[in-house]
Design an enzyme around this catalytic site. Structure first.
Site, mmCIF file in Angstrom:
data_model
loop_
_atom_site.group_PDB
_atom_site.id
_atom_site.type_symbol
_atom_site.label_atom_id
_atom_site.label_comp_id
_atom_site.label_asym_id
_atom_site.label_seq_id
_atom_site.Cartn_x
_atom_site.Cartn_y
_atom_site.Cartn_z
ATOM 1 C CE1 TYR A 50 -4.362 -1.442 0.594
ATOM 2 C CE2 TYR A 50 -2.925 -3.202 1.350
ATOM 3 C CZ TYR A 50 -4.169 -2.765 0.923
ATOM 4 O OH TYR A 50 -5.202 -3.667 0.823
ATOM 5 C CD GLU A 51 0.425 6.561 -3.131
ATOM 6 O OE1 GLU A 51 0.703 7.766 -3.144
ATOM 7 O OE2 GLU A 51 -0.474 6.054 -3.841
ATOM 8 C CB ALA A 52 -0.110 4.789 3.535
ATOM 9 N N GLY A 53 2.654 2.837 2.945
ATOM 10 C CA GLY A 53 3.864 2.257 3.513
ATOM 11 C C GLY A 53 3.791 0.859 4.061
ATOM 12 C CG LEU A 82 4.470 7.812 -0.164
ATOM 13 C CD1 LEU A 82 3.216 8.675 -0.279
ATOM 14 C CD2 LEU A 82 5.629 8.536 -0.852
#
Length: 261
Positions: A50-53, A82
């Protein structure tokens, strides 16, 4: 066969494309639904970035509504933010980028920035890349997901947001300095597309039952590569629809959206 919506067909086909023991970088919405369905059926060891990390969270609290939803961080094996998530792709740790867009051309270049001839005064301004531009540049293969509409399948994208095969030349991606092999599949509600290895042009692989390759070509602005044998798309079963509707997207946040007619 049971009745299903366009969005359910897209999500189910997206699930079919994903393989077990692979890592997929997912965007918000249908890509998450498709990946969750794959985990619950044929690919239990499919892992999501996921892009948020986060990497490989356990989604036992329900479907994340965005890539920054805290549910996407639950029990993750990696959670560093991220920049670290994108570093994973640059180091070769993502088999697939699973992204959407507003326009796509025959070489798999995607626009999610604007529509119109003038960047400063566009006809429509879209949300932009998010992380899709970097995902398409660094992940090994790109899977695009969108409704089949002529306004989306264009001769030339109005703005190149997420790189595909560029102008189709064999060394385009190498000269552009990007990693990965590039566009792999384009998933729609009425057809599944791949790309011809020699020409790098979009190629029709499957059509929805009841439709013909000619029907699909009429909804695309450019000339498709159409092989001698085109398969029928597999339709979701009652069990598949139950997973999509009652387990994954119970409130219909994404699956109840309509394709513009």
């Amino acid at each position: 066969m049971p009745e299903y919506s366009d969005m359910e067909m897209i999500a189910y086909t997206g699930s079919r494309v994903l393989e077990d023991e692979k890592i997929v970088f997912v965007g918000t919405g249908l890509p998450i639904i498709a990946a969750m369905h794959a985990q619950l059926t044929h690919a239990p060891n499919l892992y999501m970035i996921y892009e948020a990390g986060s990497l490989a969270p356990v989604l036992d609290m329900g479907m994340p509504l965005s890539v920054g939803d805290t549910r996407a961080a639950r029990k993750a094996m990696f959670l560093k933010g991220l920049c670290s998530a994108f570093e994973l792709t640059q180091r070769g740790f993502s088999d697939y980028a699973f992204i959407g867009g507003a326009q796509i051309d025959m070489y798999g270049n995607i626009c999610s920035t604007m529509e119109g001839a003038n960047y400063d005064k566009p006809t429509i301004r879209f949300p932009g890349s998010g992380g899709a531009g970097a995902m398409a540049a660094n992940c090994e293969k790109t899977i695009a997901i969108m409704a089949l509409e002529k306004r989306r399948f264009v001769n030339k994208v109005d703005f190149l947001t997420s790189i595909g095969f560029g102008d189709g030349s064999p060394d385009y991606r190498e000269k552009a300095g990007v990693m990965g092999s590039g566009p792999y599949r384009v998933i729609t509600n009425q057809a599944l597309f791949g790309f011809d290895e020699k020409t790098r042009r979009m190629m029709l692989l499957e059509v929805k039952p009841g439709l013909t390759p000619k029907d699909i070509q009429e909804k695309v602005s450019f000339e498709l590569v159409i092989p001698p044998v085109v398969k029928e798309m597999v339709e979701p079963s009652d069990h598949d629809l139950s997973l999509l509707r009652d387990v994954i997207d119970k409130d219909g946040y994404f699956l109840k959206k309509k394709v513009q007619k």
